[in-house]
Design a protein around this motif. Structure first.
Motif, PDB file in Angstrom:
ATOM      1  N   VAL A 112      -6.518   9.622  -6.862  1.00  0.00           N
ATOM      2  CA  VAL A 112      -5.896   9.345  -5.566  1.00  0.00           C
ATOM      3  C   VAL A 112      -5.769   7.838  -5.381  1.00  0.00           C
ATOM      4  N   GLU A 113      -6.818   7.125  -5.723  1.00  0.00           N
ATOM      5  CA  GLU A 113      -6.821   5.664  -5.610  1.00  0.00           C
ATOM      6  C   GLU A 113      -5.688   5.052  -6.431  1.00  0.00           C
ATOM      7  N   ARG A 114      -5.444   5.599  -7.618  1.00  0.00           N
ATOM      8  CA  ARG A 114      -4.374   5.085  -8.477  1.00  0.00           C
ATOM      9  C   ARG A 114      -2.985   5.426  -7.932  1.00  0.00           C
ATOM     10  N   GLU A 115      -2.864   6.543  -7.249  1.00  0.00           N
ATOM     11  CA  GLU A 115      -1.562   7.013  -6.764  1.00  0.00           C
ATOM     12  C   GLU A 115      -1.108   6.365  -5.463  1.00  0.00           C
ATOM     13  N   LEU A 116      -2.060   6.028  -4.578  1.00  0.00           N
ATOM     14  CA  LEU A 116      -1.693   5.540  -3.246  1.00  0.00           C
ATOM     15  C   LEU A 116      -2.213   4.135  -3.011  1.00  0.00           C
ATOM     16  N   ASP A 117      -1.310   3.217  -2.779  1.00  0.00           N
ATOM     17  CA  ASP A 117      -1.703   1.845  -2.457  1.00  0.00           C
ATOM     18  C   ASP A 117      -2.482   1.824  -1.153  1.00  0.00           C
ATOM     19  N   GLY A 118      -3.540   1.068  -1.117  1.00  0.00           N
ATOM     20  CA  GLY A 118      -4.317   0.891   0.106  1.00  0.00           C
ATOM     21  C   GLY A 118      -5.386   1.935   0.330  1.00  0.00           C
ATOM     22  N   ILE A 119      -5.435   2.951  -0.510  1.00  0.00           N
ATOM     23  CA  ILE A 119      -6.479   3.966  -0.381  1.00  0.00           C
ATOM     24  C   ILE A 119      -7.395   3.854  -1.596  1.00  0.00           C
ATOM     25  N   ARG A 120      -8.647   3.667  -1.331  1.00  0.00           N
ATOM     26  CA  ARG A 120      -9.652   3.521  -2.384  1.00  0.00           C
ATOM     27  C   ARG A 120     -10.496   4.781  -2.487  1.00  0.00           C
TER      28      ARG A 120
END
Length: 78
Positions: free
Chosen positions: A28-36
């Motif tokens: 998920v972190e890799r797919e969405l900018d700003g979400i860790r």
């Protein structure tokens, strides 16, 4: 897209949606900018929520892999 309100999804349902969509927290972190990964972990544990825009982005990511009926069932029953 489904008619589920991203703000009404429980922490447990967020975790189930992620797993059903085939993502681990790092993916998920890799797919969405700003979400860790930590954001996803806190959302799923109920320790903290994400902004409305980030929850919508997360739900949209999962919706690519799931049918609307699947999302609605998980959000409603969990």
């Amino acid at each position: 897209m489904c008619d589920v309100d991203a703000g009404a999804i429980s922490p447990r349902a967020w975790r189930l949606l992620r797993v059903a969509a085939g993502y681990d927290q790092r993916a998920v972190e890799r797919e969405l900018d700003g979400i860790r990964q930590a954001h996803v972990s806190m959302l799923e544990s109920g320790a903290r929520s994400l902004s409305r825009d980030r929850r919508r982005a997360l739900l949209a990511l999962y919706a690519v892999e799931l049918e609307a009926a699947q999302i609605e069932a998980i959000a409603t029953h969990f």
